[in-house]
Design a protein around this motif. Structure first.
Motif, PDB file in Angstrom:
ATOM      1  N   PRO A  43       0.813  -1.232   0.000  1.00 28.48           N
ATOM      2  CA  PRO A  43       0.000   0.000   0.000  1.00 28.48           C
ATOM      3  C   PRO A  43       0.839   1.271   0.000  1.00 28.48           C
ATOM      4  O   PRO A  43       0.408   2.296  -0.541  1.00 28.48           O
ATOM      5  N   ILE A  44       2.036   1.215   0.576  1.00 28.80           N
ATOM      6  CA  ILE A  44       2.909   2.394   0.549  1.00 28.80           C
ATOM      7  C   ILE A  44       3.387   2.652  -0.877  1.00 28.80           C
ATOM      8  O   ILE A  44       3.386   3.794  -1.358  1.00 28.80           O
ATOM      9  N   MET A  45       3.795   1.595  -1.566  1.00 28.77           N
ATOM     10  CA  MET A  45       4.211   1.734  -2.967  1.00 28.77           C
ATOM     11  C   MET A  45       3.067   2.290  -3.802  1.00 28.77           C
ATOM     12  O   MET A  45       3.267   3.196  -4.630  1.00 28.77           O
ATOM     13  N   ASP A  46       1.858   1.781  -3.583  1.00 26.74           N
ATOM     14  CA  ASP A  46       0.691   2.266  -4.338  1.00 26.74           C
ATOM     15  C   ASP A  46       0.469   3.758  -4.085  1.00 26.74           C
ATOM     16  O   ASP A  46       0.155   4.517  -5.026  1.00 26.74           O
ATOM     17  N   LEU A  47       0.598   4.185  -2.846  1.00 27.75           N
ATOM     18  CA  LEU A  47       0.396   5.593  -2.506  1.00 27.75           C
ATOM     19  C   LEU A  47       1.405   6.471  -3.220  1.00 27.75           C
ATOM     20  O   LEU A  47       1.041   7.488  -3.833  1.00 27.75           O
ATOM     21  N   TYR A  48       2.686   6.100  -3.157  1.00 26.07           N
ATOM     22  CA  TYR A  48       3.725   6.920  -3.792  1.00 26.07           C
ATOM     23  C   TYR A  48       3.531   6.985  -5.302  1.00 26.07           C
ATOM     24  O   TYR A  48       3.728   8.033  -5.928  1.00 26.07           O
ATOM     25  N   GLU A  49       3.161   5.858  -5.897  1.00 24.90           N
ATOM     26  CA  GLU A  49       2.937   5.875  -7.345  1.00 24.90           C
ATOM     27  C   GLU A  49       1.735   6.749  -7.702  1.00 24.90           C
ATOM     28  O   GLU A  49       1.721   7.381  -8.758  1.00 24.90           O
TER      29      GLU A  49
ATOM     30  N   ASP B 150      22.852  20.026   0.340  1.00 25.36           N
ATOM     31  CA  ASP B 150      21.473  19.857  -0.115  1.00 25.36           C
ATOM     32  C   ASP B 150      20.865  18.537   0.347  1.00 25.36           C
ATOM     33  O   ASP B 150      19.902  18.054  -0.241  1.00 25.36           O
ATOM     34  N   ILE B 151      21.398  17.959   1.419  1.00 26.66           N
ATOM     35  CA  ILE B 151      20.959  16.632   1.847  1.00 26.66           C
ATOM     36  C   ILE B 151      19.468  16.587   2.155  1.00 26.66           C
ATOM     37  O   ILE B 151      18.836  15.531   2.077  1.00 26.66           O
ATOM     38  N   TRP B 152      18.856  17.729   2.469  1.00 31.26           N
ATOM     39  CA  TRP B 152      17.409  17.727   2.752  1.00 31.26           C
ATOM     40  C   TRP B 152      16.597  17.290   1.543  1.00 31.26           C
ATOM     41  O   TRP B 152      15.480  16.784   1.700  1.00 31.26           O
ATOM     42  N   LEU B 153      17.150  17.442   0.318  1.00 30.69           N
ATOM     43  CA  LEU B 153      16.454  16.954  -0.866  1.00 30.69           C
ATOM     44  C   LEU B 153      16.322  15.441  -0.836  1.00 30.69           C
ATOM     45  O   LEU B 153      15.443  14.877  -1.502  1.00 30.69           O
ATOM     46  N   ASN B 154      17.211  14.770  -0.113  1.00 30.43           N
ATOM     47  CA  ASN B 154      17.075  13.331   0.133  1.00 30.43           C
ATOM     48  C   ASN B 154      16.251  13.071   1.393  1.00 30.43           C
ATOM     49  O   ASN B 154      15.196  12.454   1.358  1.00 30.43           O
ATOM     50  N   GLU B 155      16.752  13.562   2.524  1.00 28.63           N
ATOM     51  CA  GLU B 155      16.212  13.146   3.816  1.00 28.63           C
ATOM     52  C   GLU B 155      14.926  13.870   4.205  1.00 28.63           C
ATOM     53  O   GLU B 155      14.031  13.258   4.799  1.00 28.63           O
ATOM     54  N   GLY B 156      14.828  15.172   3.919  1.00 27.01           N
ATOM     55  CA  GLY B 156      13.592  15.874   4.215  1.00 27.01           C
ATOM     56  C   GLY B 156      12.423  15.298   3.436  1.00 27.01           C
ATOM     57  O   GLY B 156      11.322  15.104   3.961  1.00 27.01           O
ATOM     58  N   PHE B 157      12.665  14.999   2.154  1.00 23.88           N
ATOM     59  CA  PHE B 157      11.620  14.408   1.328  1.00 23.88           C
ATOM     60  C   PHE B 157      11.222  13.024   1.835  1.00 23.88           C
ATOM     61  O   PHE B 157      10.033  12.710   1.950  1.00 23.88           O
ATOM     62  N   ALA B 158      12.215  12.173   2.101  1.00 28.86           N
ATOM     63  CA  ALA B 158      11.886  10.812   2.533  1.00 28.86           C
ATOM     64  C   ALA B 158      11.097  10.830   3.836  1.00 28.86           C
ATOM     65  O   ALA B 158      10.141  10.063   4.012  1.00 28.86           O
ATOM     66  N   GLU B 159      11.484  11.718   4.759  1.00 34.46           N
ATOM     67  CA  GLU B 159      10.765  11.782   6.024  1.00 34.46           C
ATOM     68  C   GLU B 159       9.360  12.355   5.827  1.00 34.46           C
ATOM     69  O   GLU B 159       8.404  11.894   6.460  1.00 34.46           O
ATOM     70  N   TYR B 160       9.210  13.341   4.937  1.00 38.22           N
ATOM     71  CA  TYR B 160       7.868  13.877   4.705  1.00 38.22           C
ATOM     72  C   TYR B 160       6.962  12.841   4.045  1.00 38.22           C
ATOM     73  O   TYR B 160       5.776  12.729   4.382  1.00 38.22           O
ATOM     74  N   LEU B 161       7.510  12.063   3.121  1.00 35.23           N
ATOM     75  CA  LEU B 161       6.692  11.021   2.500  1.00 35.23           C
ATOM     76  C   LEU B 161       6.248   9.976   3.516  1.00 35.23           C
ATOM     77  O   LEU B 161       5.149   9.433   3.405  1.00 35.23           O
ATOM     78  N   SER B 162       7.078   9.697   4.511  1.00 38.09           N
ATOM     79  CA  SER B 162       6.623   8.783   5.570  1.00 38.09           C
ATOM     80  C   SER B 162       5.463   9.409   6.333  1.00 38.09           C
ATOM     81  O   SER B 162       4.569   8.705   6.814  1.00 38.09           O
ATOM     82  N   GLY B 163       5.451  10.751   6.435  1.00 40.23           N
ATOM     83  CA  GLY B 163       4.307  11.438   7.026  1.00 40.23           C
ATOM     84  C   GLY B 163       3.072  11.359   6.151  1.00 40.23           C
ATOM     85  O   GLY B 163       1.940  11.258   6.654  1.00 40.23           O
ATOM     86  N   LEU B 164       3.248  11.408   4.827  1.00 39.67           N
ATOM     87  CA  LEU B 164       2.113  11.269   3.922  1.00 39.67           C
ATOM     88  C   LEU B 164       1.480   9.884   4.046  1.00 39.67           C
ATOM     89  O   LEU B 164       0.267   9.732   3.849  1.00 39.67           O
ATOM     90  N   VAL B 165       2.286   8.893   4.385  1.00 39.99           N
ATOM     91  CA  VAL B 165       1.731   7.562   4.647  1.00 39.99           C
ATOM     92  C   VAL B 165       0.822   7.615   5.873  1.00 39.99           C
ATOM     93  O   VAL B 165      -0.287   7.059   5.872  1.00 39.99           O
ATOM     94  N   VAL B 166       1.264   8.293   6.919  1.00 39.88           N
ATOM     95  CA  VAL B 166       0.425   8.454   8.110  1.00 39.88           C
ATOM     96  C   VAL B 166      -0.873   9.170   7.737  1.00 39.88           C
ATOM     97  O   VAL B 166      -1.973   8.755   8.119  1.00 39.88           O
TER      98      VAL B 166
ATOM     99  N   ASN C 290      -2.442   9.467   4.813  1.00 41.61           N
ATOM    100  CA  ASN C 290      -3.330   8.777   3.884  1.00 41.61           C
ATOM    101  C   ASN C 290      -3.811   7.424   4.382  1.00 41.61           C
ATOM    102  O   ASN C 290      -4.903   6.985   4.001  1.00 41.61           O
ATOM    103  N   LEU C 291      -3.035   6.767   5.217  1.00 38.55           N
ATOM    104  CA  LEU C 291      -3.433   5.442   5.693  1.00 38.55           C
ATOM    105  C   LEU C 291      -4.053   5.467   7.086  1.00 38.55           C
ATOM    106  O   LEU C 291      -4.817   4.561   7.438  1.00 38.55           O
ATOM    107  N   ASP C 292      -3.722   6.487   7.892  1.00 41.88           N
ATOM    108  CA  ASP C 292      -4.223   6.544   9.267  1.00 41.88           C
ATOM    109  C   ASP C 292      -5.231   7.664   9.499  1.00 41.88           C
ATOM    110  O   ASP C 292      -5.993   7.609  10.465  1.00 41.88           O
ATOM    111  N   GLY C 293      -5.198   8.713   8.670  1.00 44.55           N
ATOM    112  CA  GLY C 293      -6.150   9.796   8.817  1.00 44.55           C
ATOM    113  C   GLY C 293      -5.550  11.068   9.380  1.00 44.55           C
ATOM    114  O   GLY C 293      -4.427  11.076   9.900  1.00 44.55           O
TER     115      GLY C 293
END
Length: 637
Positions: free
Chosen positions: A271-277, A337-353, A355-358
């Motif tokens: 479901p995480i892969m589906d969300l990102y796609e 510019d490491i936030w382009l890697n890590e800030g994004f990855a951490e924010y996407l983990s928040g998008l999982v919360v 979209n999947l948890d409310g």
């Protein structure tokens, strides 16, 4: 012995659990992965005169022995005329030979952890050449890029090169300026073990001598620090993800002792892969695979097409998978510019919360990030040149991960969902960035193009500036059906003079009804007259946690106001247009402007009009309304 990094993060919502916190800390530790806090690593000027186009990596390892023997074939294109080629390689590994077209070449290994190879003739700009390096030895241990360990009594070897460790186990070009266009990886190990690397497995050949050679091919550009291998007695299970014709396998390499529990946990990947796609685009490496390989570091590391993990919590799965788009497809062009890697990855983990948890869980998640960020009064997302040499600072959980993630959320809040997500899709699809490198201004350009306005002020305050604001909000009932909101602000760090942002204010009535308004806060003491369908009895600042801030206050003024207080001219002073602010229950009949001599110089019958015809200076305004006449002063500038 590895260095344990502790991040003290305060949480005020129980739903963001202690387990989540510990998992986050382990993830940051794994991605920073260094025993030395200060690395003498910067752009190597000796590797800037060529472009690596292909590498064949042949490794012979035994998980029970801390050693590697390698044969690395490097094909490169000269960017200027070359008589030598320099690659990064620790001098703790011994190079036994270098050849070109089977002919031996002279070389030296120096104290700068380089191998400098003398070419047989000058290689002219634009021409290609291939060198083959044979080497062996016990890799350097300082950055722990190559580890031999055990799990449940069984030997295991694995690598983790971010940020500066690739040179410790293979000759490479590890600057953030050149991706290898494609690689083939051959791992020879005892045939009782299973080998893992980037890309798709092509074959596994029994050599008849107790060893097996496993061949992987990766056909996408990849930086040196994302190349990885692992070898142990893995058990494999495969899932299927994506949508035809872009479906692909998720290949999971798991320690046998964890196999049953891992299958259950890794079901969350789909479901995480589906969300990102859905939010962004198809998985960037769908022609090959995604997968997970268990290894000994707590946390995880986003090696392209196969994330190495110790355990399989949902937040960790979400973060490392997000890197395949933000970090692996498009890689930060400098460690600043490491936030382009890590800030994004951490924010996407928040998008999982989200979209999947409310929404309530997402508010809790954002609040935990805000508490972490504001646990100190300073710190920018973007690094200085000096900070970019400090591994602890590059991988700061508070700044690169959490503040980077919340800055992205504030951009989304400012721009709106449609513009924000379209800008990210455009960024990922940019042919100048896709499967290459990006810096912060590349992202900013895409955001501005869709938003339709420059974001200089936002980036200067929230990304390059330090600290956070503290808001003081006062709401007052302001005539029937209206409230006046006054906002003041202080800053925690002198690097930012003022934080300008749209702010959400929640107004509450005596029956528990709520009404959320958004005001565009730009100046100190700014006042907003807003419509509200009830008498306000309480006020709350930023109820959905859109803004990085701390120690805010929100109070309800209890003064009663007559007609004079509820009618205002703004802006005042003004040089062009003004507005007559009235309660909803009051009708404007006319506004008459008198100069300093008492002469009538302008009459208007609408609430919005131009005052350009007035002379500069003070004027007296007589405002006639359905509720009576009031008088105001106005200054034309």
């Amino acid at each position: 012995m590895k260095k344990i990094i502790f991040f003290f993060i305060l949480f005020s919502f129980v739903s963001y659990s202690q387990n989540d916190t510990e998992e986050f800390n382990r993830m940051v530790e794994a991605e920073m992965k260094s025993a030395a806090s200060l690395q003498n690593i910067q752009v190597n000027p000796n590797t800037q005169n060529y472009d690596v186009t292909y590498q064949e990596l042949r490794f012979t390892v035994d998980p029970a022995v801390y050693n590697i023997a390698g044969q690395v074939t490097t094909t490169f294109t000269a960017l200027s005329d070359m008589n030598t080629i320099t690659l990064d390689l620790t001098n703790q590994l011994t190079v036994s030979s270098v050849t070109m077209n089977s002919n031996p070449l002279s070389f030296v290994q120096n104290a700068s952890n380089e191998i400098v190879i003398t070419l047989p003739t000058t290689l002219l700009t634009g021409n290609n050449a291939t060198v083959v390096i044979m080497y062996s030895g016990a890799p350097a241990t300082g950055e722990q890029a190559f580890t031999a360990s055990t799990h449940n009594g069984t030997p295991v070897i694995y690598t983790l090169s971010e940020p500066f460790g690739a040179r410790d186990w293979w000759p490479c070009k590890q600057d953030l300026n050149d991706k290898v266009e494609s690689i083939d990886v051959y791992i020879t190990a005892p045939n009782t073990y299973v080998s893992v690397s980037n890309g798709l497995e092509q074959s596994a050949t029994d050599n008849g001598n107790g060893t097996k050679t496993t061949h992987f091919h990766h056909s996408y550009p990849i930086p040196a620090y994302l190349v990885a291998i692992a070898v142990t007695n893995y058990q494999i299970f495969t899932q299927t993800a994506g949508t035809a014709p872009n479906d692909f396998p998720i290949v999971n390499y798991i320690y046998p002792e964890n196999f049953a529990s891992a299958q259950t946990q890794l079901a969350q990947t789909l479901p995480i892969m589906d969300l990102y796609e859905t939010l962004f685009e198809p998985y960037p490496f769908h022609n090959e695979k995604y997968g997970h390989a268990q290894f000994g570091w707590g946390g995880g590391m986003e090696h392209t097409t196969v994330s190495f993990m110790n355990s399989f919590g949902r937040n960790l799965i979400a973060h490392e998978l997000a890197h395949q788009w933000f970090g692996d497809k498009i890689t930060c062009g400098t460690w600043k510019d490491i936030w382009l890697n890590e800030g994004f990855a951490e924010y996407l983990s928040g998008l999982v919360v989200e979209n999947l948890d409310g929404d309530p869980s997402f508010v809790s998640w954002k609040n935990s990030k805000i508490n972490s960020i504001t646990s100190a009064t300073n710190g920018a997302v973007y690094l200085t040149d000096t900070e970019a040499l400090n591994v602890n600072r590059i991988f700061s959980g508070r700044l690169s991960y959490n503040k980077g993630a919340m800055v992205l959320h504030m951009l989304r809040w400012k721009m709106g969902d449609v513009a924000f997500f379209q800008a990210l899709k455009n960024y990922l699809a940019d042919s100048n960035l896709a499967y290459k490198y990006a810096i912060t201004t590349d992202l900013k350009s895409h955001l501005e193009t869709v938003y339709g306005a420059n974001l200089d002020e936002f980036f200067n305050d929230w990304l390059y500036g330090q600290g956070y604001p503290t808001y003081s909000v006062t709401a007052q009932n302001w005539g029937a059906g209206q409230a006046k909101i006054t906002i003041n602000q202080t800053q925690s760090d002198a690097s930012v003079s003022y934080f300008e942002m749209p702010l959400e204010i929640r107004l509450t009535g005596n029956s528990g009804q709520t009404y959320d308004v958004v005001v565009d806060h730009q100046t100190e003491g700014q006042e907003f007259i807003v419509s509200v369908p009830f008498v306000v009895t309480d006020v709350e600042f930023d109820p959905n946690k859109h803004i990085i801030s701390k120690n805010n206050t929100a109070t309800l003024g209890n003064e009663s106001f007559g007609l004079v207080e509820t009618i205002a001219l703004y802006p005042n002073p003004s040089s062009d247009n003004i507005h007559v602010q009235l309660p909803n229950t009051v009708t404007l009949h006319k506004a008459e402007f008198y100069n300093a001599l008492g002469q009538l110089v302008l009459t208007k019958y609408t609430k919005d009009f131009s005052v350009e015809s007035l002379s500069d200076g003070a004027h007296y305004v007589k405002i006639t309304t359905s509720e009576g006449i009031i008088h105001k002063n106005f200054i034309k500038k």
